[in-house]
Design an enzyme around this catalytic site. Structure first.
Site, short mmCIF file in Angstrom:
data_model
loop_
_atom_site.label_atom_id
_atom_site.label_comp_id
_atom_site.label_asym_id
_atom_site.label_seq_id
_atom_site.Cartn_x
_atom_site.Cartn_y
_atom_site.Cartn_z
N HIS A 12 0.89 3.36 1.10
CA HIS A 12 1.88 4.02 0.24
C HIS A 12 1.33 5.10 -0.32
CE1 HIS A 12 -0.27 2.37 -3.08
NE2 HIS A 12 -0.45 1.16 -2.33
N GLU A 92 0.86 -6.42 -0.59
CA GLU A 92 -0.44 -6.16 -1.42
C GLU A 92 -1.06 -7.54 -1.63
OE1 GLU A 92 -3.18 -4.80 -1.60
OE2 GLU A 92 -2.73 -3.06 -3.04
#
Length: 219
Positions: A12, A92
């Site tokens: 990202h 994550e």
């Protein structure tokens, strides 16, 4: 089995947490947004990916975090050619819920001493835990290759540690090798290319911050 020609892993763009680590005290990790710079990084990656994919179809899997979903949107891939799914197993590493900045900094120091793969954050995950769920995702991914019309491109929009652990699992790297590698930068991607010998190779390696030290050495 219709194996894809390319498997692309994208980190990202810069998030609010990358720019200011105090935000974790006020916002859940999964809710953090891209910064203006992060949107630009995702847009730059998107321009390169659109050129790479051309008019070929893409099967995309995206972490359900806000910053990864925003990154996927900023890639601006043709929706007529992309089949997108949210994939929670690509999220994550969990570091707990509301995070105290000083406590996290202390735990990061513990992790550096203990080992990034095995250290488990309080109320969170170790790298080994993430490795296990990435492995479970790979089993699902391999099953999807059995479809005769599987797209020639797979895209994963995820997080730096998850990217490294995916490659560790895919290429059967040792724990010591994983420990020696750095995360890619925000908005960076790596391409796993299928060669004529049936093996995948990465277009460029992750940077090393140290020399791997095998765990089986004496001393």
């Amino acid at each position: 089995m219709a194996r894809p020609r390319r498997i692309v892993l994208v980190r990202h763009g810069e998030s609010e947490g990358n720019a200011d680590d105090t935000v974790y005290e006020r916002e859940p990790d999964h809710a953090l947004r891209l910064t203006g710079q992060g949107r630009e990084e995702a847009a730059e990656a998107g321009a390169r990916l659109r050129e790479l994919f051309g008019e070929e179809p893409v099967s995309a899997y995206v972490s359900p975090y806000r910053r990864t979903l925003q990154t996927f949107r900023e890639l601006r891939l043709d929706p007529a050619r992309v089949r997108m799914r949210e994939e929670p197993r690509l999220r994550e590493q969990d570091w707990g819920n509301w995070q105290d900045r000083e406590d996290v900094r202390l735990q990061k120091a513990y992790r550096d001493a203990y080992g990034h793969f095995f250290y488990r954050f309080a109320q969170g995950e170790s790298g080994a835990d993430v490795y296990d769920r990435v492995g479970a995702f790979l089993e699902s991914l391999f099953r999807s290759f059995e479809a005769p019309d599987h797209p020639p491109n797979v895209l994963l929009v995820t997080h730096g540690l998850t990217m490294r652990l995916f490659c560790m699992r895919w290429f059967h790297w040792s724990v010591a090798e994983f420990e020696a590698l750095s995360n890619p930068g925000n908005g960076e991607f790596r391409v796993l290319l299928l060669g004529p010998d049936g093996r995948y190779r990465m277009d460029r390696p992750f940077e090393r911050w140290t020399t791997p030290e095998p765990y089986d050495l004496d001393g």
